[in-house]
Design a protein around this motif. Structure first.
Motif, mmCIF file in Angstrom:
data_model
loop_
_atom_site.group_PDB
_atom_site.id
_atom_site.type_symbol
_atom_site.label_atom_id
_atom_site.label_comp_id
_atom_site.label_asym_id
_atom_site.label_seq_id
_atom_site.Cartn_x
_atom_site.Cartn_y
_atom_site.Cartn_z
ATOM 1 N N LEU A 190 -2.367 0.525 9.091
ATOM 2 C CA LEU A 190 -2.090 -0.390 7.985
ATOM 3 C C LEU A 190 -0.968 -1.363 8.347
ATOM 4 O O LEU A 190 -1.070 -2.572 8.098
ATOM 5 N N VAL A 231 -3.520 5.259 -0.338
ATOM 6 C CA VAL A 231 -4.306 5.876 0.731
ATOM 7 C C VAL A 231 -3.879 7.337 0.797
ATOM 8 O O VAL A 231 -2.734 7.659 1.097
ATOM 9 N N GLN A 255 -13.261 13.568 2.674
ATOM 10 C CA GLN A 255 -13.217 12.178 3.152
ATOM 11 C C GLN A 255 -14.206 11.291 2.410
ATOM 12 O O GLN A 255 -13.897 10.145 2.085
ATOM 13 N N THR A 298 -2.959 6.530 10.209
ATOM 14 C CA THR A 298 -3.450 5.590 9.200
ATOM 15 C C THR A 298 -2.344 4.636 8.775
ATOM 16 O O THR A 298 -2.578 3.423 8.603
ATOM 17 N N SER A 307 -3.206 -0.212 -3.455
ATOM 18 C CA SER A 307 -4.031 0.948 -3.106
ATOM 19 C C SER A 307 -3.146 2.145 -2.781
ATOM 20 O O SER A 307 -2.048 1.980 -2.237
ATOM 21 N N LEU A 345 0.991 5.398 0.649
ATOM 22 C CA LEU A 345 0.236 6.372 1.444
ATOM 23 C C LEU A 345 0.870 7.729 1.226
ATOM 24 O O LEU A 345 2.093 7.882 1.288
ATOM 25 N N VAL A 349 0.851 -1.186 0.000
ATOM 26 C CA VAL A 349 0.000 0.000 0.000
ATOM 27 C C VAL A 349 0.888 1.238 0.000
ATOM 28 O O VAL A 349 1.846 1.324 0.779
ATOM 29 N N ILE A 366 -8.018 5.852 -2.141
ATOM 30 C CA ILE A 366 -8.977 5.828 -1.036
ATOM 31 C C ILE A 366 -8.405 6.599 0.159
ATOM 32 O O ILE A 366 -7.257 7.050 0.132
ATOM 33 N N GLY A 367 -9.226 6.741 1.215
ATOM 34 C CA GLY A 367 -8.801 7.445 2.415
ATOM 35 C C GLY A 367 -9.067 6.650 3.667
ATOM 36 O O GLY A 367 -9.512 5.493 3.622
ATOM 37 N N ASP A 368 -8.825 7.284 4.818
ATOM 38 C CA ASP A 368 -8.920 6.548 6.078
ATOM 39 C C ASP A 368 -10.351 6.139 6.417
ATOM 40 O O ASP A 368 -10.571 5.093 7.035
ATOM 41 N N GLU A 403 -12.538 5.108 4.315
ATOM 42 C CA GLU A 403 -12.754 3.871 3.559
ATOM 43 C C GLU A 403 -12.130 2.683 4.283
ATOM 44 O O GLU A 403 -12.727 1.592 4.346
ATOM 45 N N LEU A 404 -10.941 2.885 4.856
ATOM 46 C CA LEU A 404 -10.314 1.811 5.637
ATOM 47 C C LEU A 404 -11.215 1.415 6.794
ATOM 48 O O LEU A 404 -11.428 0.222 7.069
#
Length: 466
Positions: free
Chosen positions: A28, A70, A173, A24, A68, A14, A12, A97-99, A101-102
């Motif tokens: 992960l 992030v 977000q 975040t 991904s 970030l 991933v 995606i963002g936090d 989504e996590l």
């Protein structure tokens, strides 16, 4: 912390290593992902390295092996143009995606029925989030609050049976959370905002709509045309929609009749709560916030008695129409979060006799949009760089003085309000300006107001948010 186990064994990337970005990254890593993180700010990169996050310039990353990206919500996704890291990810067909989504994926994976209330809208998000969380906690529910307010969402406790989540979501977000699916999604209102980030009002509204479109129940304020259209559209698509209004007697839904909170069922009305005497929830705007919180709490199983008790004990949001203290008939209100004219309007509309402390680093448009509230202002005390411009706008409509500093303004306003014989007088800090000419941020400005008020002889603090 919520370990991001959905990404175990995956590579991933970030980007964005502020406080929430580092949190975040750690979530992960804790969940078993291999993370490569970066930021345009070398100091942020250094802080992440100190906390054990592997960093590297993503311009040179092997995007073919990355599942991904992030992204920090503050990094441009579409407008005015995508950030370079977004362009790299899209070129490699890597999801962005963002936090939030996590969080949504972890909830779905671990405890999909954990009650989840998500709140968005242009105005009122933070108060509604804090109020909803307070009602749940006061009713004895295991409650976690975060997102765009307070704690980063991935620093909350992991999903578990009976654990309630109340998450404030900005448009940034939501734009990075394609699978968000709250139990109750709240869309309070829509007015033009962040158009530099989203390009058009239509695009901004469509992003906000994603939150309620993905929810089990969509709770939508229908006092503006954008939200009313969204409510109609989702209902036609088969979504359960609950409409709320701070002023309209709806045929079905929830609305405010003065300080009474009403439910409408096929045109028949019944009271479900009241705001009379609740100082932290004054004003029509807070009626909308309260209606949203009441409706969401009913959705997740609370009883009306539990909800009303929570409304009555709500201390208010720090720096947002926060009741700080009282001395005899004078009430002191900290509304430091009002950093522009639109944000100051709710406080000015909520009190009939105001000694107004305003000014700071001015925003475009000044206080001209507040002219309709000038009859409520007994006197204005102007501070900071905006003082000359504000005095010109006030002219002969409102008595004013150039106080210069916040401490002087509090001292002068308190003394003159004490001599006011017309009933309750309010010393209101609602600056309609940014704070940066005199203070680091609005929180520091609000704390300075609290301290200046506390120094007044005979003042009695009001239990509030600190």
């Amino acid at each position: 912390m919520i370990p991001a186990t959905s990404f175990a064994g995956r590579r991933v990337s970030l980007f964005g290593l502020g406080g929430s970005g580092i949190a975040t990254a750690r979530a992960l890593i804790e969940g078993g992902a291999e993370v490569l993180a970066w930021d345009d700010n070398p100091e942020s990169v250094a802080r992440a390295q100190e906390q054990g996050v592997t960093t590297g310039d993503l311009r040179g990353a092997d995007w073919a092996g990355i599942s991904s990206l992030v992204l920090s919500p503050g990094v441009p996704l579409t407008h005015p143009k995508p950030h370079w890291v977004v362009e790299l990810a899209r070129a490699a067909s890597v999801e962005v995606i963002g936090d939030v989504e996590l969080f949504a994926r972890e909830r779905n994976r671990l405890q999909a029925d954990a009650p989840f209330i998500a709140i968005t809208g242009t105005n009122g998000k933070s108060t509604t989030t804090a109020l909803t969380s307070h009602i749940l906690k006061s009713a004895g529910r295991d409650t976690q609050m975060g997102g765009n307010i307070g704690r980063a969402v991935m620093t909350l406790d992991p999903p578990a049976a009976g654990r309630h989540y109340v998450v404030e979501c900005s448009s940034y977000q939501i734009d990075l959370a394609p699978s968000i699916n709250p139990t109750a999604g709240i869309l309070l209102n829509l007015t033009p905002d962040h158009l530099d980030r989203h390009g058009t009002m239509q695009h901004y509204a469509s992003i906000k709509e994603q939150l309620v479109a993905g929810s089990e129940t969509a709770i939508i304020g229908v006092d503006d045309a954008w939200c009313a259209q969204i409510a109609d559209r989702l209902e036609r698509a088969g979504k359960e929609v609950i409409r709320i209004s701070k002023r309209l007697p709806l045929t079905d839904g929830y609305f405010a009749d003065g300080t009474n909170l009403m439910e409408a069922v096929h045109g028949r009305y019944s009271r479900v709560g009241f705001l009379e005497g609740i100082g932290s929830l004054r004003g029509q705007h807070n009626a909308q916030n309260a209606l949203a919180a009441v409706t969401a709490c009913l959705k997740v199983g609370l009883e009306l008695g539990e909800i009303q008790a929570g409304l009555e004990s709500f201390p208010g949001l720090a720096h947002r129409m926060e009741q700080v203290a009282r001395k005899d008939h004078v009430l002191f209100i900290n509304d430091s979060k009002a950093t522009n004219a639109d944000a100051a309007a709710p406080a000015l509309s909520s009190f009939p006799r105001i000694y107004w402390i305003a000014g700071g680093l001015p925003k475009e448009g000044g206080i001209e949009p507040l002219r309709g509230f000038f009859p409520r202002i007994a006197k204005a005390y102007l501070i900071g760089e905006a003082a000359p411009a504000f005095s010109a706008t006030l002219g002969e409509a409102v008595p004013y003085e150039i106080a210069g500093t916040l401490a002087t303004a509090v001292e002068r306003a308190a003394a003159e309000a004490a001599r006011d014989e017309s009933g309750e007088a309010v010393v209101l800090l609602s600056p309609a300006c940014a704070s940066f000419d005199q203070f680091k941020n609005f929180e520091v400005r609000g704390e300075a107001f609290r301290q200046a008020v506390a120094a007044i002889d005979g003042v009695k603090p009001i239990g509030g948010t600190r």
